[in-house]
Each structure stands twice: as structure tokens, then as C-alpha cells.
Scaffold this motif. Structure first.
Motif, PDB file in Angstrom:
ATOM      1  N   TYR A 329       0.847  -1.181   0.000  1.00 22.08           N
ATOM      2  CA  TYR A 329       0.000   0.000   0.000  1.00 22.08           C
ATOM      3  C   TYR A 329       0.884   1.232   0.000  1.00 22.08           C
ATOM      4  O   TYR A 329       2.023   1.196   0.439  1.00 22.08           O
ATOM      5  N   LEU A 330       0.356   2.304  -0.568  1.00 25.73           N
ATOM      6  CA  LEU A 330       1.169   3.486  -0.806  1.00 25.73           C
ATOM      7  C   LEU A 330       1.370   4.290   0.476  1.00 25.73           C
ATOM      8  O   LEU A 330       0.525   4.276   1.381  1.00 25.73           O
ATOM      9  N   GLU A 331       2.472   5.048   0.509  1.00 25.13           N
ATOM     10  CA  GLU A 331       2.617   6.046   1.571  1.00 25.13           C
ATOM     11  C   GLU A 331       1.473   7.052   1.466  1.00 25.13           C
ATOM     12  O   GLU A 331       0.905   7.477   2.471  1.00 25.13           O
ATOM     13  N   TYR A 335       2.589  10.759  -2.539  1.00 22.71           N
ATOM     14  CA  TYR A 335       3.937  10.231  -2.291  1.00 22.71           C
ATOM     15  C   TYR A 335       3.926   8.777  -2.721  1.00 22.71           C
ATOM     16  O   TYR A 335       3.638   7.878  -1.936  1.00 22.71           O
ATOM     17  N   PHE A 336       4.257   8.561  -3.993  1.00 19.61           N
ATOM     18  CA  PHE A 336       4.037   7.267  -4.633  1.00 19.61           C
ATOM     19  C   PHE A 336       5.198   6.333  -4.321  1.00 19.61           C
ATOM     20  O   PHE A 336       6.129   6.166  -5.116  1.00 19.61           O
ATOM     21  N   MET A 337       5.142   5.706  -3.150  1.00 16.99           N
ATOM     22  CA  MET A 337       6.114   4.689  -2.738  1.00 16.99           C
ATOM     23  C   MET A 337       5.365   3.614  -1.974  1.00 16.99           C
ATOM     24  O   MET A 337       4.481   3.914  -1.181  1.00 16.99           O
ATOM     25  N   TRP A 338       5.731   2.368  -2.221  1.00 17.34           N
ATOM     26  CA  TRP A 338       5.008   1.262  -1.606  1.00 17.34           C
ATOM     27  C   TRP A 338       5.573   0.949  -0.225  1.00 17.34           C
ATOM     28  O   TRP A 338       6.788   0.798  -0.047  1.00 17.34           O
ATOM     29  N   CYS A 339       4.684   0.810   0.741  1.00 13.70           N
ATOM     30  CA  CYS A 339       5.027   0.354   2.097  1.00 13.70           C
ATOM     31  C   CYS A 339       6.150   1.189   2.709  1.00 13.70           C
ATOM     32  O   CYS A 339       7.101   0.647   3.279  1.00 13.70           O
ATOM     33  N   THR A 340       6.051   2.487   2.627  1.00 15.71           N
ATOM     34  CA  THR A 340       7.052   3.369   3.230  1.00 15.71           C
ATOM     35  C   THR A 340       7.200   3.029   4.710  1.00 15.71           C
ATOM     36  O   THR A 340       6.255   3.143   5.490  1.00 15.71           O
ATOM     37  N   ALA A 401       8.867   1.723  -6.155  1.00 14.02           N
ATOM     38  CA  ALA A 401       7.742   2.399  -6.808  1.00 14.02           C
ATOM     39  C   ALA A 401       7.364   1.681  -8.099  1.00 14.02           C
ATOM     40  O   ALA A 401       6.256   1.181  -8.240  1.00 14.02           O
ATOM     41  N   HIS A 402       8.298   1.601  -9.058  1.00 17.92           N
ATOM     42  CA  HIS A 402       7.982   1.073 -10.383  1.00 17.92           C
ATOM     43  C   HIS A 402       8.345  -0.402 -10.549  1.00 17.92           C
ATOM     44  O   HIS A 402       7.964  -1.015 -11.546  1.00 17.92           O
ATOM     45  N   ASP A 403       9.075  -0.959  -9.591  1.00 19.23           N
ATOM     46  CA  ASP A 403       9.380  -2.388  -9.602  1.00 19.23           C
ATOM     47  C   ASP A 403       9.504  -2.859  -8.161  1.00 19.23           C
ATOM     48  O   ASP A 403      10.580  -3.242  -7.701  1.00 19.23           O
ATOM     49  N   PRO A 404       8.396  -2.821  -7.416  1.00 19.10           N
ATOM     50  CA  PRO A 404       8.464  -3.113  -5.982  1.00 19.10           C
ATOM     51  C   PRO A 404       8.988  -4.518  -5.699  1.00 19.10           C
ATOM     52  O   PRO A 404       8.814  -5.429  -6.500  1.00 19.10           O
TER      53      PRO A 404
END
Length: 732
Positions: A329-331, A335-340, A401-404
Motif C-alpha cells: 500500500y502506498l505512503e 507520495y508514490f512509494m510502496w510500504c514506506t 515504486a515502479h518495480d516493488p
């Protein structure tokens, strides 16, 4: 996705107050709708289903029999580039158990995976279902929206022969095509009737920007065919009553608990919108075999009696033992980052309480990441320097982000391998989850990563006093707020991590490691209190700047986790309560009378710390975590007053109108930053404090002497203070 689409669980979370269509379409007809999605704690199958059910209750208060027709319309669109790009096909269907409707096959743009929607209704002896497979809002459609509505006004239904129409011709470029499903019924005078629709969508593939493609979690149970949308829609209409019962079993005890204010109950459940609308991706996949082959090399680590991988071998085997797939899930949507991870530290209480196997899966992902490196060079925006994308031993800021899972650390403002909070937060979250679930297998799996994370952060003890120091830049989750030397926030997290690592080591049979942690804890605690305690709270840091004596709302974050995990307090209870009361009096009550939350920084003269953007902001999630800390220390009045400020400003009718889009932060004058943000899920830390997990409640209590876990030789060392631990050899 767990649940994706149009506010699928929100109506259910306030189901005591269904949506009423007052006076429409007739004053004598009472019409209400409740919306149900299978967001069911601890249910890892049905909670993954992309479905929603709309239950309409019709009550005829008049003296005449009334015929009522309800129409559910849906556009064959997901918005964006493919809205009118053409190639979309609609298709009527008749399913099982009296369920029928329309499939809407959507062709996405740029070769992205297709989506198929299913709109359906349940037919029975009282309800007749008909469909209009295709009509248009624009373009050269054979039936227009106006004509569709005219048919309904005139006859109250569509032609039943429409079910034999078959798939439509693909839509033309520029067309917006839609479908309609009608459910018609007679309602007797003073009678009641129920009409039920369902919406499902089959989007079996998740494709990330750099090409990695996975199957969504629901495909494990329904397969990957686009036509699985029919089965999803059918099952939703057959099972929604059971789902509603399960949701009631979960929510009713909280809703009826007289300890909790009404606003708290509303906000507790409604903040869960983020687990639905936070860019959630839940896949049915195990990635342990698909990580880079050159990520690690085995190295025996004597301090934790484990083999800790470093550069050159295959990654550690963290199989999906619980078979719940992988979760992102996103921050935040901005703020497009997964699982910040520094933010997950606050939000993770919701997953731990409701879907603990998902929480453990995320922790395994980060444990694997700790033991990997990525030598790719990246440029950091804050100072223009270049560095390594992912350093071994450093907890990554995010899963990418683009290749989690593969390309970690999408964040590139600062070099987060030099942050001081991420590694302690990893240890604290792992121990909290270990204590709450009593899962020894999980503990053994992640233990090498815990050891590595602890040893990595030791390098930031510059003077060998066992307390880490900050380096004069924003090296923490407050990434615009400079901190120098020993700091309240990171130092407290480090103390808590030492105690948590010792407790975990003891549970796993590593007594020598536990002793070493507690030796270091004892010395670091003395340094922390000597440098920061000023008689009523802990200074922001040990530097000499004007903000060094600021009252930071989040200064007891380490103690929050310590208490949440059932461990003994880091400091004397009097100091903890004195600090919390100081924060309440200054950061909460001196800002709009406590009606807006806790400001991050406040000078001891009662003025807001204007050092930077973040020092003067109110962080919604931090306010909730502060309230949770207060609850853990018996300060219920202050806790609910503090948290109520977020409700008043964000959720109440008198507030700023941030319903279901709670931002990361707002200022005293009402300016917000970053709508739809992960951290406000920290309200579930309050629920964790009010109703701790059984494993923590029933765990053996540790008294003050046992807490130290210090061997006679180590105790002699502490008493004599002869041997100094140097930065090179370290306290481990």
C-alpha cells in the motif's frame, strides 16, 4: 486489491445510518441503501474479493400498491487515457440462482491489463431483472442515455430479449458506452421489499511500470479469466448476508463499548478507508525465487548465532508460510512509494490487529530487504551527492515504486542508509508483531535481519557511549527538520530497540546476545537522560540551536512501542507522565484549544517552533500515536482530547472536510499537505492500547531486575565502568 472501486466499505462502516433518499421519488416511498463489501478481519480469502453489494430497502407508507424500478448504470470506463479510446465491449449474461446482468469488457491503454466489470441484480418471485446491455453518453451509439431513461419512465423495465443480444460491437474512438440493469418490484401498502445489486470487477493482472506482472490475490480462488467477474458478482449476492454478520461481530463490541466516545468509534472505522483507497495491491505470489541473484553472500554472524547473508548468494528463504500472498500500500497518493517503512511504523497497528498475517508478510519482505544490496548509483536531491541505492544492513525506506520488491528505495531526497530511525523501527515492529502473534517461526525467520539491523545502526554511535547520534541533517521521518547529536526521537527509538532485541533474543534462546543488548541499554539510557532531560521533558536534541530545546510531540515514540509490546518502561513512570503532560499542555492545548491535534514542535515559551515546515505542522498520525502513548500510561482524558482534535478538524462538519482523505499534515491556519495518507491509520494504535492482543496480556511479566538480563560479569562491568566500548569494536 482488498476492495477497489467506489467507496466500497464506507457505507458499511456506518451501516447504522444507511443512505436515505428522502422524499425521492415519492414522499410516501421510503428508500434507503446500505453498501457492503467483504472487509472482514482475519478472512484472507473473501477480503481480497473485488466486489461490492448495494442493498436497497423500500418501504411503502402510502395506502396504494406501488411499483418501483431501480436502475444501476455503469460506464465501460476506468477513466484516464482509455476512457474514449474505443474497443470496449458490453455483453449481457444470465447466471445462476436468479442472478443476471451485464459484463463490460474494458480495453485499457498502453497495453495495460484489461478490466471486466460485472453489474448484476438478484431476481426472485418479487423482483424482476432486465438489462440494457449498451447505451451511449457520447458518440454514435444506437441508444442514447436519454432514450434509456425514457424507456424506464414509460415501462419501468427493459426488453427481456436483450439477454439474447450477445456481445456488442467494439466501441468506436470517442464513444463512452454504458450498461444498465433494472430491478422492478411491487411494494404493498405499508409493506417492505428488498432489492439487491452487485458490482464486481475482474482485473487479474497487476503490471508495474518497469514490466513486472503479477496475479491479484483473488485469482487464487477465481482464476484469471475476465469472465470470473460473473462468479464474483454471483457469490457476492449469495454471501452478502454472511459478510454483514461477520462485520457486525467485529464492529458491534467496539460500537457498544461505553468507554469509547462516539466520535472515536466513527473515526476508528472510517480511517480504515486507506486500506482500501491507499493504492492497495494484494497479489498471489511468492517472490523469494525472483529476487536478483547477486544480492547476497553468506557470512557467519557470531553475535546472533545465525548465518547472515551478504553479497553474492541467493536471498534468504522466507516462504509465504501462511499463504496470504504479498501486500503493498502506498505512503500516500501524492507520495508514490510502496510500504514506506517509517510511516508504516505508525500505520501498521491496523494490519496487525485486523490482518496479522499480512503484517508478518510485510515484515518478512523488509527482513529480506535488510540483507540485500543494490549497487546502483542514485543522486540525492537534498544535497546533490551520489550514493548507493540500497546498502546491506540498512532498512530500506520503502519497497520501491515502479518495480516493488526488486528495486527498493524509490525515495531519493536523502540517503536513507544514514537515517537513524529506520533500523530501530524495524526491530521494534518485528518484536511487537512477534509478541502480539506469539509466532516463533516468524521470530526465527527474521532474527538474522534483526541482528544485522542492530549492528548496522551501531556505526552511528560516534563516541562509543552506546548512544547513537544524529548527523546534522534531517536523518529521520521528519525529513525537513534538522537534528544534531543525541535526539529525543531517534535516541528513544534506539533505547527501545535495544530492549526489544534483548527480549526477542531471550525468547529465541540467545542469552549472550540479550546480555550485550542490555549492557548497552543501561549505558545508553544514562547518556540519553543526562543529555536531554531538562526536568519536565526531553529536549529535541543535544545541539545548541534555538530549536534544540523544543518540545517534540513525538519524543516518546520508543516508549510508545515499548508499552505497546508489553515491555517494561524505558524511563521512570513519573518522567514519562511528566513529559506527556508537558506535550499535552503545550503542543495540544496551546494550539486552538486542543481542537486541531498536536503540533510537532513547540518552544518552551509557548510559541510554535517555526524552524521548518514540519516543525510547525500537525501530523495526524503522530497525534493518534501520541494519544495511544497517553492511553498506555493511564492518561485517558488527555488521550481522547488529543485525538479528538483530528476528528474535529478532519472529520466533523465544522472541520476542513477531509472525509476519507485524511492528509499527512495540516497547519494551524488550515493548510494541508498530502491528502489520502497512510499514517492516520495510527488511530488503531489507540485501539491496541485499549484492547491489547491476548498474547501480550498473557505473557509473563518482567520485573525491573529481570529487565536488564545482565550476567554477573556484565553487572560488574557496569558497576566499575572500567572498560570503554569503542566505535570500532562496538557494544555488540
Amino acid at each position: 486489491h482488498i476492495i477497489k472501486g467506489t467507496a466500497n466499505m464506507l457505507m458499511r462502516l456506518t451501516s447504522s445510518y444507511p443512505f436515505d433518499f428522502k422524499g425521492e421519488p415519492d414522499p410516501e416511498l421510503k428508500l434507503s441503501c446500505r453498501q457492503i463489501s467483504p472487509f472482514i478481519p482475519h478472512n484472507y480469502e473473501e477480503s481480497s474479493l473485488p466486489v461490492s453489494v448495494f442493498v436497497y430497502t423500500l418501504v411503502n407508507t402510502g395506502k396504494e400498491r406501488a411499483k418501483v424500478s431501480l436502475v444501476m448504470t455503469w460506464a465501460n470506463s476506468i477513466g484516464g487515457l482509455s476512457h474514449q479510446s474505443g474497443g470496449h465491449v458490453n455483453e449481457p449474461f444470465i447466471g445462476e440462482n436468479g442472478i443476471s446482468g451485464v459484463l463490460l469488457h474494458h480495453k485499457t491503454a498502453n497495453n495495460n491489463p484489461p478490466v471486466t466489470f460485472a453489474v448484476a441484480a438478484l431476481e426472485n418471485q418479487n423482483v424482476d431483472v432486465t438489462v440494457l446491455p449498451i447505451f451511449g453518453l457520447s458518440g454514435e451509439s444506437s441508444v442514447t442515455a436519454k432514450e434509456m431513461w425514457g424507456t424506464m419512465v414509460q415501462g419501468g423495465c427493459f426488453d427481456r430479449d436483450n439477454f439474447n443480444a450477445g456481445p456488442s460491437m467494439p466501441s468506436s474512438v470517442g464513444d463512452t458506452v454504458c450498461a444498465a440493469v433494472s430491478a422492478s418490484t411491487w411494494v404493498e401498502p405499508h409493506g417492505r421489499c428488498t432489492v439487491v445489486f452487485s458490482l464486481a470487477w475482474s482485473s487479474p493482472e497487476v503490471k508495474f511500470k518497469k514490466g513486472s506482472t503479477y496475479h491479484r490475490r483473488y485469482t487464487k480462488f477465481y482464476g484469471t479469466s475476465p469472465r470470473s467477474a460473473i462468479n464474483l458478482a454471483q457469490d457476492a449476492l449469495m454471501k452478502y448476508k454472511h459478510w454483514e454478520e461477520e462485520i457486525d461481530k467485529w464492529q458491534t463490541p467496539i460500537l457498544r463499548d461505553e468507554r469509547f466516545p462516539e466520535w472515536y468509534k466513527i473515526t476508528l472505522f472510517n480511517e480504515l478507508y486507506f486500506l482500501v483507497a491507499g493504492g492497495t495491491v494484494w497479489i498471489d505470489s511468492d517472490l523469494s525465487s525472483s529476487l536478483p541473484e547477486d544480492s547476497d553472500l553468506p557470512l557467519h554472524n557470531s553475535t546472533c548465532n545465525s548465518t547472515v547473508p551478504l553479497i553474492g548468494s541467493s536471498p534468504p528463504d522466507f516462504d509465504d508460510k501462511e499463504n496470504v500472498g504479498k501486500f503493498l500500500y502506498l505512503e500516500g497518493v501524492e507520495y508514490f512509494m510502496w510500504c514506506t517503512y517509517d510511516v508504516h511504523f505508525y500505520a501498521s497497528f491496523a494490519l496487525l490487529d485486523l490482518f496479522p498475517k499480512i503484517e508478518l508478510s510485510i515484515q518478512r519482505d523488509f527482513a529480506r530487504a535488510v540483507l540485500r544490496e543494490d549497487r546502483t548509483r542514485v543522486r540525492f536531491l537534498a544535497d546533490g551527492t551520489w550514493g548507493t541505492r540500497k546498502v546491506i544492513g540498512a532498512v530500506p525506506h520503502d519497497l520501491g515504486a515502479h518495480d516493488p520488491w526488486h528495486e527498493l528505495n524509490a525515495y531519493n531526497i536523502h540517503d536513507t542508509s544514514r537515517w537513524k530511525d529506520l533500523n530501530p523501527k524495524f526491530v521494534l515492529q518485528v518484536y511487537r508483531d512477534f509478541a502480539a502473534t506469539d509466532d516463533m517461526s516468524f521470530g526465527r525467520d527474521v532474527w538474522p535481519a534483526v541482528c544485522t539491523a542492530m549492528e548496522y545502526i551501531e556505526q552511528f554511535d560516534r563516541d562509543g557511549d552506546c548512544m547513537i547520534e544524529n548527523d546534522g541533517f534531517p536523518d529521520q521521518t521528519y525529513d525537513a527538520w534538522t537534528v544534531l547529536g543525541v535526539s529525543a526521537y531517534c535516541g528513544c527509538l534506539w533505547l527501545a530497540a535495544l530492549q526489544a532485541a534483548a527480549a526477542m533474543a531471550r525468547s529465541l534462546g540467545h542469552d549472550d546476545y540479550a546480555d550485550r543488548c542490555m549492557v548497552k541499554f543501561a549505558k545508553a539510557k544514562h547518556v540519553f537522560e543526562a543529555k536531554l532531560w531538562n526536568g519536565s521533558y526531553f529536549n529535541y536534541d543535544s545541539g545548541t540551536s534555538y530549536s534544540s530545546r523544543s518540545i517534540q510531540a513525538d519524543q516518546l515514540a520508543g516508549q510508545w512501542y515499548t508499552a505497546s509490546s508489553g515491555l517494561p518502561p524505558l524511563f521512570d513512570e513519573d518522567r514519562i507522565k511528566c513529559t506527556l503532560q508537558k506535550i499535552f499542555d503545550y503542543n495540544v492545548m496551546r494550539v486552538k484549544g486542543g481542537r486541531i491535534g498536536a503540533v510537532n514542535g513547540m518552544h518552551p515559551n509557548g510559541k510554535v517552533d517555526e524552524t521548518c515546515m514540519q516543525s510547525r505542522e500537525i501530523w495526524t498520525g503522530v497525534t493518534y500515536s501520541l494519544a495511544a502513548t497517553m492511553l498506555l500510561h493511564g492518561m485517558e482524558d488527555q488521550a481522547f482530547t488529543t485525538a479528538q482534535g483530528i476528528f474535529l478538524a478532519g472529520w466533523s462538519e465544522e472541520g476542513y472536510g477531509y472525509w476519507f482523505q485524511t492528509p499527512e499534515a495540516w497547519t494551524i491556519d488550515g493548510h494541508y499537505r498530502s491528502l489520502i495518507y497512510m499514517r492516520p491509520l495510527a488511530i488503531w494504535a489507540m485501539q491496541h492500547a485499549l484492547s491489547p492482543p491476548r498474547a501480550i496480556l498473557e505473557a509473563p511479566k518482567v520485573n525491573t531486575m529481570e529487565r536488564a538480563y545482565v550476567s554477573p560479569g556484565a553487572l560488574q562491568f557496569l558497576q566499575d565502568s572500567v572498560r570503554k566500548i569503542t566505535p570500532k569494536s562496538g557494544c555488540f
